[in-house]
Design an enzyme around this catalytic site. Structure first.
Site, PDB file in Angstrom:
ATOM      1  CD  GLU A   1      -2.819   0.915   2.471  1.00  0.00           C
ATOM      2  OE1 GLU A   1      -3.836   1.835   2.558  1.00  0.00           O
ATOM      3  OE2 GLU A   1      -2.896  -0.002   3.080  1.00  0.00           O
TER       4      GLU A   1
ATOM      5  NE  ARG B   1       3.830  -8.268  11.408  1.00  0.00           N
ATOM      6  CZ  ARG B   1       3.583  -7.179  10.630  1.00  0.00           C
ATOM      7  NH1 ARG B   1       2.488  -7.033   9.809  1.00  0.00           N
ATOM      8  NH2 ARG B   1       4.252  -6.121  10.874  1.00  0.00           N
TER       9      ARG B   1
ATOM     10  CE  LYS C   1       3.192   0.261   5.059  1.00  0.00           C
ATOM     11  NZ  LYS C   1       2.300   0.363   3.735  1.00  0.00           N
TER      12      LYS C   1
END
Length: 818
Positions: A303, A523, A533
């Site tokens: 994104e 992850r 983020k």
């Protein structure tokens, strides 16, 4: 999972799940550990309901059901109900039979199940008598009698009580007992383990007699004899290193080929309809393979709302790496469904950093490229009765989801939803007054099936699509549809998206679209940093750090500025593997190991003094010598390019920390009356010390050098010289970076900002360097001898170089880096 614990998300509460697991005979500890694991809890709950034993069952059956929930082959989910029927009817009643069933089902996957072959493979109906077992044990004892007598009772207590399943699969440390069980299993694979154990115990007792005190004594270890001296060199036998596993050689070997994508991906359980076994039809798969030519197609879908971090490096390695290994291609797809968050700055950065990491996209696309197709498919979803326009507020949606209640508008007529959705597209409905929601299952055990939002209204121009749209698709709607439209073969993501797998396949099935193979991996979490983020954005915007490329951050831009190479990052990612072990925290020094390993081979050596202390050599004249210094520790003497010139004069500078007024045995630096060797130069001996007015601060050292080099001091120091005397050495700025946070896992702290390391950045304005570095360019890396690896920072100017410390020479535990 957000806002709920694992136990709250399953079966209406952790207490209900725990009670259910205890009813099937699991011991309390196993049951509680299971409830703490979302995935196993969901699987076991589904298995219990599918087996129709919610009121309880025999412990043996329960243990087999637990094994099905944790080990059933995912490529054969279509046959799970059949296997459960065999277990509950006691046709399959032992771990050995169940293991055979798993192997058989793995091989046939979703193909038709031939009952006669299945039953033969699993020993269904085979009864092994005690006489049969005794006969097999007798044969084995006769063959192994000598070995048994030699080992006697050194079996580490094998006669203690052993769980049935463990009995067959336990690695017994001492032979021949482990071999006895293995041989019996080969001869009688369906024999009752308890009976086998009893007979072996009896036979051993009869053969060996009762255990004596001597049997309990530990064997005496013989002292190693020193080898006799001989003139000839002994021949050393070198054991071949253990062969790496296939997955270590090729981490992508775990993924199926595109032509295998007709098997069942997953099972989706509903509260009001039969289970959905998501898979591609042969016709859909053939159409997909015709478009792709049977090649692998993956996608890296960031994104564009921030800078990429090292976790994205792992995602790139998985997505681009799989495509490259299989001769396919990987899309770089910008997931730009939120027009308020996307910026061209981030798009440009992502495209550039992907190239820096060594990856070349098959094609660069945007989710917004498919806005028209996404809209048309949303209309089709409404027409099929799988979506509706809703008017609940966000708070109301949250409340209704928590209570598992349907929206008041869920059952509105299809034509009404079509009209309202068209009004939303035309801008006739106010922002926040309506959404399009998918009609999934509000009673599901998976909260990601609670009628997720597909479209929302935002009167915001889009950075890529312009002002054509005022309705925008959600991630949950667009992600899987675009995967299908781009004919992605492997949709790979991190484990927090695993619960979304049901909604992913539900939507593609509802629209009759091609379904990619979905697989989740863990992850990448590293100690002493944050990588969300939101937290990174706060560090940057509140100026706790110096921008997105601050060398203390684990952003890829920050790591690059720190001097970390893309190849060392990829080597680190490859080294930790593509695992599914969740919540793993990788120590920072493992990354540092890979950084050192590469820079040790690529960074030339040089000398820089961070905190200079002046040394005047009193027995040397004003002449300046040009000495040879090595760029590489193993530089051949006849290779001029492997050396650089370093001036040596009567005024040199050493580190302040390399001098003490009081010497000690374990100190190898300079002290009054003591000698050290100046690297690549001569030994010097301290003859006098000039102190400041406080009679403690050392201002200058007087020393004599040994031009003959006859003295052999133990200590070796790096240094920088004036050239000529009276002219200061080259001044440089050096920035010493350390871990950003004191705690290993600051993200779990409530006040995580208070954990920032106040010493994470130390700036030394006036360090001294040898003249040979004056022409270094931005990005050039060096090893400052005895100090670490450093890189030239973009803040450098023609007047002054600035160096960032990439990594120290030693790891956090004091071990020498490679």
């Amino acid at each position: 999972m957000v806002g709920k614990s694992a136990t709250e998300s399953v079966g209406g509460g952790g207490g209900e799940a725990l009670d259910l697991f205890l009813k099937i005979g699991l011991d309390e500890r196993t049951a509680k550990n299971t409830v703490a694991n979302n995935k196993v809890t969901a699987n076991l709950t589904s298995v219990i309901h599918e087996a129709a034993v919610t009121d309880g069952c025999d412990r043996t059956v329960g243990n087999l059901l637990y094994t099905v929930a944790t080990k059933f082959p995912t490529n054969a989910l279509v046959h799970r109900r059949t296997l459960l029927n065999y277990i509950t009817s006691l046709k399959i009643k032992s771990p050995a039979q169940l293991e055979a069933a798993f192997i058989f089902l793995t091989n046939i996957a979703s193909d038709n199940l031939k009952i006669d072959e299945f039953e033969a493979a699993c020993g269904v109906g085979v009864e092994v008598s005690e006489e049969d077992i005794e006969h097999a044990v007798d044969e084995i004892f006769e063959e192994s009698k000598a070995a048994i007598l030699e080992q006697r009772y050194r079996t580490n207590g094998f006669v203690s009580q052993v769980d049935d399943y463990i009995l067959w699969n336990l690695l017994i440390w001492d032979i021949p007992v482990g071999e006895l069980f293995a041989h019996v299993r080969k001869k009688q694979p369906w024999a009752d383990p308890k009976v086998v154990k009893k007979i072996i115990d009896t036979k051993l007792c009869a053969l060996l007699g009762e255990r004596t005190a001597a049997d309990n004594e530990k064997p005496v270890k013989k002292k190693k004899e020193k080898p006799a001296k001989a003139e000839e060199k002994s021949v050393v036998e070198v054991t071949a290193p253990e062969k790496p596993t296939e997955e270590e050689i090729n981490p992508f070997s775990i993924f199926p080929s595109p032509d295998e994508n007709f098997k069942v991906h997953t099972e989706i359980y509903f509260s009001d309809r039969p289970v959905l076994r998501a898979c591609n039809s042969k016709e859909i798969l053939e159409k997909h393979l015709k478009v792709t030519g049977g090649k692998v197609r993956t996608r890296f879908p960031p994104e564009p709302n921030g800078y990429l971090h090292i976790g994205h490096a792992k995602a790139m390695f998985v997505d681009f790496g799989l495509a490259k290994e299989r001769g396919g291609g990987c899309y770089l797809r910008f997931d730009d469904t939120n027009p308020e968050a996307e910026k061209k700055e981030y798009i440009d950065h992502i495209e550039e950093i992907v190239g820096w990491m060594g990856w070349e996209p098959f094609k660069i696309t945007y989710t917004s490229d498919y806005f028209q197709e996404l809209y048309e498919l949303a209309v089709e979803l409404i027409r099929r009765g799988h979506a509706y326009v809703d008017h609940q507020t966000p708070d109301e949606i949250k409340e209704y989801r928590e209570k598992k209640m349907n929206s008041p508008w869920r059952d509105r007529p299809i034509e009404e939803s079509l009209k309202l959705f068209d009004d939303m597209k035309k801008g006739l409905v106010e922002e926040g007054k309506a959404t399009l929601r998918m009609k999934q299952d509000m009673q599901s055990d998976n909260f990601n099936m609670y009628d997720l939002i597909a479209y929302r209204i935002k009167f915001t121009p889009h950075p890529h699509a312009g002002d054509k749209w005022c309705i925008y698709p959600s991630y949950d709607y667009a992600h899987c549809v675009v995967d299908s439209l781009e004919n992605i073969t492997h949709s790979l993501c991190t484990l927090e998206f695993e619960t979304r797998r049901a909604s992913y396949y539900w939507l593609l099935d509802a629209l009759g679209l091609y379904q990619p193979y979905v697989w989740e991996y863990s992850r990448l979490n590293i100690t002493n940093t944050v990588m969300s983020k939101r937290k990174l954005n706060r560090l940057v915007t509140e100026k706790w750090v110096d921008g997105w490329d601050d060398p203390r951050l684990m952003t890829l831009a920050g790591l690059r500025r720190r001097g970390v190479t893309s190849t060392s990052i990829n080597a680190f990612v490859r080294g930790i593997g593509i695992t599914r072990s969740d919540n793993s925290l990788i120590r920072l020094n493992l990354l540092e190991y890979h950084i050192r390993d590469e820079l040790n081979k690529t960074a030339p050596r040089t000398m820089v003094v961070l905190n200079p202390l002046k040394v005047v050599i009193t027995n040397m004249d004003a002449a300046v010598m040009d000495l040879d210094a090595k760029k590489w520790p193993d530089a051949p003497a006849d290779d001029a390019s492997s050396f650089y010139k370093v001036p040596f004069s009567k005024v040199v500078y050493i580190e302040q920390s390399d001098f003490r007024l009081k010497d000690s045995k374990d100190y190898y630096g300079l002290a009054p009356g003591k000698s050290v060797l100046l690297r690549y130069a001569f030994p010097i001996k301290c003859t006098d010390v000039v102190l400041g007015d406080d009679n403690e601060t050392v201002h200058e050292i007087r020393a004599e050098y040994d031009p003959s080099k006859k003295s052999k001091p133990k200590g070796v120091l790096h240094w920088v010289s004036e050239s000529p005397p009276g002219v200061k050495p080259l001044k440089v700025e050096v920035r010493l970076f350390d871990k950003l946070f004191n705690s290993e896992n600051p993200a779990e702290l409530d006040d995580w900002l208070s954990d920032l390391n106040p010493h994470s950045k130390i700036v030394i304005k006036d360090a001294y360097a040898v003249p040979s570095v004056k022409d270094a360019a931005v990005g050039d890396s060096f090893q400052f001898e005895r100090l670490g690896y450093f890189v030239v920072d973009p803040d450098s100017s023609p007047e002054k170089l600035v160096f960032n410390r990439t990594v120290t020479l030693r790891d956090n535990y004091g071990k020498q880096g490679k």
